[in-house]
Scaffold this motif. Sequence first.
Motif, PDB file in Angstrom:
ATOM      1  N   PHE A 283       0.859  -1.183   0.000  1.00  0.00           N
ATOM      2  CA  PHE A 283       0.000   0.000   0.000  1.00  0.00           C
ATOM      3  C   PHE A 283       0.894   1.231   0.000  1.00  0.00           C
ATOM      4  O   PHE A 283       1.821   1.320   0.799  1.00  0.00           O
ATOM      5  CB  PHE A 283      -0.869   0.049   1.265  1.00  0.00           C
ATOM      6  N   SER A 284       0.579   2.181  -0.874  1.00  0.00           N
ATOM      7  CA  SER A 284       1.320   3.438  -0.852  1.00  0.00           C
ATOM      8  C   SER A 284       0.343   4.598  -1.028  1.00  0.00           C
ATOM      9  O   SER A 284      -0.854   4.382  -1.236  1.00  0.00           O
ATOM     10  CB  SER A 284       2.401   3.432  -1.944  1.00  0.00           C
ATOM     11  N   THR A 285       0.859   5.822  -0.923  1.00  0.00           N
ATOM     12  CA  THR A 285      -0.005   6.997  -0.982  1.00  0.00           C
ATOM     13  C   THR A 285       0.658   8.099  -1.794  1.00  0.00           C
ATOM     14  O   THR A 285       1.819   8.423  -1.565  1.00  0.00           O
ATOM     15  CB  THR A 285      -0.197   7.559   0.449  1.00  0.00           C
ATOM     16  N   CYS A 286      -0.108   8.678  -2.701  1.00  0.00           N
ATOM     17  CA  CYS A 286       0.376   9.889  -3.380  1.00  0.00           C
ATOM     18  C   CYS A 286      -0.333  11.053  -2.698  1.00  0.00           C
ATOM     19  O   CYS A 286      -1.564  11.108  -2.676  1.00  0.00           O
ATOM     20  CB  CYS A 286      -0.016   9.879  -4.848  1.00  0.00           C
ATOM     21  N   LEU A 287       0.446  11.935  -2.111  1.00  0.00           N
ATOM     22  CA  LEU A 287      -0.131  13.065  -1.383  1.00  0.00           C
ATOM     23  C   LEU A 287       0.648  14.314  -1.770  1.00  0.00           C
ATOM     24  O   LEU A 287       1.809  14.462  -1.413  1.00  0.00           O
ATOM     25  CB  LEU A 287      -0.031  12.815   0.121  1.00  0.00           C
ATOM     26  N   ALA A 288       0.008  15.190  -2.519  1.00  0.00           N
ATOM     27  CA  ALA A 288       0.662  16.449  -2.912  1.00  0.00           C
ATOM     28  C   ALA A 288      -0.399  17.352  -3.500  1.00  0.00           C
ATOM     29  O   ALA A 288      -1.324  16.863  -4.177  1.00  0.00           O
ATOM     30  CB  ALA A 288       1.755  16.188  -3.937  1.00  0.00           C
ATOM     31  N   GLY A 289      -0.254  18.634  -3.283  1.00  0.00           N
ATOM     32  CA  GLY A 289      -1.280  19.595  -3.688  1.00  0.00           C
ATOM     33  C   GLY A 289      -2.043  19.972  -2.434  1.00  0.00           C
ATOM     34  O   GLY A 289      -2.552  19.093  -1.735  1.00  0.00           O
ATOM     35  N   SER A 290      -2.085  21.277  -2.122  1.00  0.00           N
ATOM     36  CA  SER A 290      -2.629  21.685  -0.815  1.00  0.00           C
ATOM     37  C   SER A 290      -3.460  22.955  -0.915  1.00  0.00           C
ATOM     38  O   SER A 290      -3.200  23.814  -1.771  1.00  0.00           O
ATOM     39  CB  SER A 290      -1.486  21.973   0.160  1.00  0.00           C
TER      40      SER A 290
END
Length: 466
Positions: A283-290
Amino acid sequence: MVTIQETELKERVFLAVKRAKELGRPVLFCEVHKIDMINPISFFNCGKNRFLGERFFWKDPSDENVLVGLGISKQIQSDQVTDRFFHVEKEWKNFLTDSLIFNPYKEMGIGPVMFGGFSFDPSKEKTNLWSKFADSLFHLPKYMLSIMKGQTFLTTNIVCTPNDDDSLFNKIMEERNEIFTSLHNRNDSKRANLVETLEILPENWVKTVEEVVKDLKAGPLKKVVLARELRLLFDDIIETDAVLSHLFKQQHDSFIFAFESNGDCFIGASPERLVKKRGENVFSTCLAGSIPRGETEREDKILGEQLLNDQKNLIEHGFVVEMIKEALEESCQEVILPAKPQLMKIRDIQHLYTPVIGKCHQDTSLLLLVERLHPTPALGGLPKIGAVEKIRQVEDLDRGFYAAPLGWVDYNGDGEFAVSIRSGLIQGKEASLFAGCGVVADSDAESEYLETGLKFRPMLRAIGGE
Ligand SMILES: C=C(O[C@H]1C=CC=C(C(=O)O)[C@@H]1O)C(=O)O
Ligand SMILES: [Mg+2]
């Protein structure tokens, strides 16, 4: 009440010492007991007398896995630059060879577990700031509380040497009893007051962002994440136990972590998973943009919609998805992710979020996945090597463990790493907090500055600086 069989422990320690004598070298003895629920924060606090400086804390956002370690049975550390992930893995496996593990349970995160992490960039010139943390640093705790899917376990890890005798058994009994008897002690620490907040070179930082934007417009770099530091000075020693307990309450939907080393403590509440592995499942996560949270529900919704449709943020996010998908496809036969990002709303900020799942090849280890993923373009940039080089050149910051993989691996190779953002390093009466943001060709330096301001808030609130 916790009752753990003494005679069983005595026999087991005896066996481990016998094995150490036969082999002529230290042998790990480990036993796991299922126990009644213990508040993990109380467990961390009760190690304050005997194990101060040798504790760690970990909680994932869903409360599925909670780990708290007291004491150090074995330390794996190195400042090696090349093959550092492989090196740690090799040392962990070697160390476990010939160990005696009494664990009748199947859950992950129990038995021998090493907890720790890596620095962001081992090639960056070092300052004094992170002198207490090696570039790769992992601890196997002596005593570990694991709360796995609601079940509570106590793991005891003792390294037995050929010279040990019966006194080892007495020492373990004494330490374990002390932990359980001090569990309910009140922790009346007085709170230190903030006396000064130093923003480290904010004008320089904005200028650097402007220059990097020019570079990005000219290519070939597409994205570079730039971070900055706040240095806080207090009138007394900062109580890490209190900061941790605030993070636990205030940022419950994040990974909550604390990692003590040689008197300093790296602590934070990160919303971002790097990678979790359980068997073949990844499992991984793309987290960017705020974007900020709204003052009202309506405003919050409008801001969320704005973020979901904002070209600059979608591009910033898209680079992360592109890279993580590619990295996981190298190691997995199947990688699944939604076509569009969704929103992740946490207390001070909302982000674009794409979860990724995969099934990895048999020979793929968790630390190999960490190596392939770190740093994702949410912390480094794109292309990876060029972006990290750029950061090394232009950033006025020794990132140390900030924005790097922090987490744990159990003796079966399962475990999880978060990306250690929204974090700070506590050093006696002082602390450094870190925050960064994804700079792309369309970035506006002033907005990026404000965005990093939002990202300092969780740690500022928890430490008493807001
Ligand atoms: C680098 C940080 O955040 C990353 C994670 C989520 C959103 C980010 C952004 O929108 O810039 C950053 O890539 C930090 O919090 O220090
Ligand atoms: Mg951003």
